[in-house]
Write an enzyme that holds these catalytic residues in place. Sequence first.
Site, short mmCIF file in Angstrom:
data_model
loop_
_atom_site.label_atom_id
_atom_site.label_comp_id
_atom_site.label_asym_id
_atom_site.label_seq_id
_atom_site.Cartn_x
_atom_site.Cartn_y
_atom_site.Cartn_z
N HIS A 161 34.69 37.99 46.40
CA HIS A 161 35.40 37.79 47.28
C HIS A 161 34.78 38.09 48.59
O HIS A 161 35.04 37.14 49.67
CB HIS A 161 36.80 38.77 47.12
CG HIS A 161 38.04 38.10 46.31
ND1 HIS A 161 38.57 37.13 46.54
CD2 HIS A 161 38.45 38.84 45.28
CE1 HIS A 161 39.56 36.87 45.71
NE2 HIS A 161 39.45 37.97 44.93
N CYS B 70 44.08 36.71 39.84
CA CYS B 70 43.95 37.27 41.19
C CYS B 70 45.15 37.16 42.10
O CYS B 70 45.87 36.26 41.83
CB CYS B 70 42.97 36.44 41.78
SG CYS B 70 42.57 36.70 43.32
N HIS C 53 34.23 40.85 40.51
CA HIS C 53 35.48 39.83 40.77
C HIS C 53 35.39 40.16 42.69
O HIS C 53 35.62 39.27 43.28
CB HIS C 53 36.45 40.07 40.43
CG HIS C 53 37.78 39.45 40.67
ND1 HIS C 53 38.44 38.24 39.96
CD2 HIS C 53 38.62 39.56 41.84
CE1 HIS C 53 39.46 37.79 40.77
NE2 HIS C 53 39.71 38.57 41.74
N GLU C 54 35.41 41.48 42.83
CA GLU C 54 35.75 41.69 44.01
C GLU C 54 34.45 41.53 45.12
O GLU C 54 34.63 41.29 46.06
CB GLU C 54 36.16 43.33 44.46
CG GLU C 54 37.40 43.62 43.69
CD GLU C 54 38.71 42.81 44.06
OE1 GLU C 54 38.52 42.28 45.27
OE2 GLU C 54 39.33 42.47 42.97
#
Length: 181
Positions: free
Chosen positions: A158, A111, A154-155
């Site tokens: 976030h 990241c 993953h996003e």
Amino acid sequence: MTLVTGFVMPALPGGAVLPVVRAPHPVLATPGADVDPTDPAVIQLAADLLATQAVSPGCVGLAAQQVGVAWRVFSLDVSGHPKTRICHGALVLCNAVVESASRKERGREGCMSVPDFTGDVARARRLTVRGQLPVTGEWVTIETDAFEAVAFQHEIDHTDGMIFLDRVAGPHAVHPRRTYL
């Protein structure tokens, strides 16, 4: 709702390259607020995320939290990545959620907000995501797999205020990032 296997993103204004925040910055642990994808500030952020991602080597996704904004917005583009099987091209989604996930496997993640480490994270390899497009606000459902599925998760993490280190199995699953010449 539209099931998408390939689509054209609505036209966005020119984007600015923004600085990327690094852990342990508190915004990275802040769940994002839902947004109105037709709001001019959201549309500009969408353009800025794509512009910042485009100048960041190896970057396949970037969330609003990574540029200091606690909103549920992220960009994604796995085009050209060697692990890509399905690719929807450069896109931005707002208010995205995982609708279904299957075939969980462990893989190595990195990241931009955690530049010195990678980690082994178990993620679904088959995924259905629902979110809104900036500009139009249209809801879309995207089915994907393999590397793009991992990038979506993953996003979305976030935008939920999580980084990949929150998902590793323990300290043994965190590794110094390798630099290749």
